[in-house]
Design a protein around this motif. Sequence first.
Motif, mmCIF file in Angstrom:
data_model
loop_
_atom_site.group_PDB
_atom_site.id
_atom_site.type_symbol
_atom_site.label_atom_id
_atom_site.label_comp_id
_atom_site.label_asym_id
_atom_site.label_seq_id
_atom_site.Cartn_x
_atom_site.Cartn_y
_atom_site.Cartn_z
ATOM 1 N N PHE A 60 6.690 -2.606 -3.827
ATOM 2 C CA PHE A 60 7.691 -3.131 -4.768
ATOM 3 C C PHE A 60 8.411 -2.041 -5.552
ATOM 4 C CE2 PHE A 60 5.751 -2.489 -8.958
ATOM 5 C CZ PHE A 60 4.433 -2.197 -8.628
ATOM 6 N N LYS A 61 7.870 -0.823 -5.533
ATOM 7 C CA LYS A 61 8.455 0.255 -6.339
ATOM 8 C C LYS A 61 9.917 0.515 -5.981
ATOM 9 C CE LYS A 61 4.387 1.126 -8.170
ATOM 10 N NZ LYS A 61 4.062 0.976 -9.587
ATOM 11 N N SER A 84 1.924 9.336 -10.397
ATOM 12 C CA SER A 84 1.750 8.197 -9.504
ATOM 13 C C SER A 84 0.345 8.077 -8.939
ATOM 14 C CB SER A 84 2.738 8.290 -8.347
ATOM 15 O OG SER A 84 2.631 7.162 -7.504
ATOM 16 N N THR A 85 -0.062 6.819 -8.705
ATOM 17 C CA THR A 85 -1.252 6.559 -7.906
ATOM 18 C C THR A 85 -0.867 6.462 -6.429
ATOM 19 O OG1 THR A 85 -0.980 4.182 -8.316
ATOM 20 C CG2 THR A 85 -2.489 5.376 -9.769
ATOM 21 N N ASN A 87 2.242 4.947 -4.688
ATOM 22 C CA ASN A 87 3.440 4.226 -4.260
ATOM 23 C C ASN A 87 4.708 4.680 -4.972
ATOM 24 O OD1 ASN A 87 2.474 2.542 -2.203
ATOM 25 N ND2 ASN A 87 1.493 1.221 -3.719
ATOM 26 N N THR A 88 4.603 4.930 -6.265
ATOM 27 C CA THR A 88 5.779 5.404 -6.990
ATOM 28 C C THR A 88 6.232 6.744 -6.429
ATOM 29 O OG1 THR A 88 5.122 4.252 -8.997
ATOM 30 C CG2 THR A 88 6.661 6.060 -9.273
ATOM 31 N N GLY A 187 -1.402 -2.645 -13.311
ATOM 32 C CA GLY A 187 -1.895 -1.279 -13.401
ATOM 33 C C GLY A 187 -1.305 -0.611 -14.630
ATOM 34 N N ASN A 188 -0.146 -0.002 -14.445
ATOM 35 C CA ASN A 188 0.558 0.602 -15.580
ATOM 36 C C ASN A 188 1.375 -0.443 -16.339
ATOM 37 O OD1 ASN A 188 0.814 3.051 -16.980
ATOM 38 N ND2 ASN A 188 2.810 3.469 -16.068
ATOM 39 N N ALA A 189 1.405 -1.658 -15.812
ATOM 40 C CA ALA A 189 1.973 -2.855 -16.451
ATOM 41 C C ALA A 189 3.498 -2.917 -16.458
ATOM 42 C CB ALA A 189 1.405 -3.041 -17.866
ATOM 43 N N GLY A 190 4.145 -2.111 -15.632
ATOM 44 C CA GLY A 190 5.599 -2.196 -15.509
ATOM 45 C C GLY A 190 6.041 -3.466 -14.796
ATOM 46 N N ASN A 191 5.297 -3.857 -13.769
ATOM 47 C CA ASN A 191 5.760 -4.963 -12.932
ATOM 48 C C ASN A 191 5.659 -6.304 -13.648
ATOM 49 O OD1 ASN A 191 7.075 -5.385 -10.470
ATOM 50 N ND2 ASN A 191 5.188 -6.047 -9.452
ATOM 51 N N ALA A 250 -4.487 2.162 -6.398
ATOM 52 C CA ALA A 250 -3.130 1.995 -6.953
ATOM 53 C C ALA A 250 -3.165 1.539 -8.405
ATOM 54 C CB ALA A 250 -2.330 1.000 -6.112
ATOM 55 N N ILE A 253 -6.073 2.812 -13.460
ATOM 56 C CA ILE A 253 -5.309 3.260 -14.626
ATOM 57 C C ILE A 253 -6.025 2.798 -15.893
ATOM 58 C CG2 ILE A 253 -3.109 2.934 -15.873
ATOM 59 C CD1 ILE A 253 -1.751 2.742 -13.095
ATOM 60 N N GLU A 297 -2.437 -3.578 0.916
ATOM 61 C CA GLU A 297 -3.370 -2.560 0.448
ATOM 62 C C GLU A 297 -4.301 -3.196 -0.588
ATOM 63 O OE1 GLU A 297 -2.261 0.267 -2.617
ATOM 64 O OE2 GLU A 297 -0.185 -0.016 -1.984
ATOM 65 N N THR A 327 1.713 -6.540 -3.582
ATOM 66 C CA THR A 327 2.611 -5.468 -4.014
ATOM 67 C C THR A 327 2.867 -4.363 -2.997
ATOM 68 O OG1 THR A 327 0.603 -4.658 -5.081
ATOM 69 C CG2 THR A 327 2.222 -5.731 -6.494
#
Length: 365
Positions: A60-61, A84-85, A87-88, A187-191, A250, A253, A297, A327
Amino acid sequence: AHQWRGVVAEYADRLPEHVRERVVTLGEGGTPLVAAPVLSERTGADVYVKVEGMNPTGSFKDRGMTTAISAAAGRGAKAVVCASTGNTSASAAAYATRAGMTCAVLVPDGKIAMGKLSQAIAHGARLLQVDGNFDDCLVAARKLAEVYPVELVNSVNPDRIEGQKTAAFEVVDALGDAPDIHALPVGNAGNITAYWKGYREYAGRLPEAPGGTLPAVATRTPAMWGFQAAGAAPIVLGHPVDQPETIATAIRIGNPASWAQAEAARDDSGGVIEAVSDDEILAAHRVLSAEVGVFVEPASAAGVAGLLRRAAQGHVPAGARVVVTVTGHGLKDPSGPCAPPTAARSCRSGWAPTSCPSRPRSASS
Ligand code: F0G
């Protein structure tokens, strides 16, 4: 015949002008929303999976990277950086290449899947393998962007969120309205931040947003259900986790950048953010691969894991319409839960072939 043109062109009227000046696209978005009768039967709901592994770099990145790199290109940026983990970094490397920019990526040494590392290298990124976790990488990337003329393309960059919100638009466009529940890994909570923004905009609830005064497309917004891995669940615990651990690399975090926004999405939507164990993630991964027919994944199975558990606890209303974002593509991390015995034996992530619930025991001897 109509060919999907990428999220900036498809949703131009709902994105800020500055991402449209010099569009850098690989045709991202337009991903399938796949009905999942197996999950519907197990939950008593009407379940769909949004298959984000179908994006150009396999996650999705790409939705947020087209907007972040387009905006950076519009400003004349020559270089970008991200933590990044995996994907980014794969996505940033691909879009930077497309834009003719230099890309530096900071990743936790030995803790990202081989497929993702291969992508970053293939696309020519400068790779910095950090002795630390994702959170350490993000601190370092932020500092680099402060000191050097490079743009940070992590999801703390608001242009990333603008692109990623288009996934919510696509769900509504496909279903005719918002679902009752939207589940996804955190994860990093952006999505989760981006989906919640997209759903609110499409329901006419953010008039100040670009295109916010256009007619509403949805009549409602879903409850947002976010799931963290149990060993990396700071939002659930209410404090940062110093040493996050999970097989779902992924989302390994411990101090998510969009923590407050994720809590707001949870609370404003009447949703939840809960933890799922690695065993639950692997079991959901098995259901997705062996029953639904979608290879993801490990981190991507967290949303399904959470949905299945909440259904078992009686928290999923009968007949509710549920969308779960998966994702990233399974081929990102093929050395993981379903690898053939020889590959699994040499797998750095530590899955023993016999401990893999995705494969029948008899096949692992
Ligand atoms: N699923 C996958 C496959 C991811 O790669 C990520 C995040 C998430 C879920 C969680 O999304 O961070 O917006 O809450 N991966 C980032 C990366 C951290 O560097 O690729 P989030």
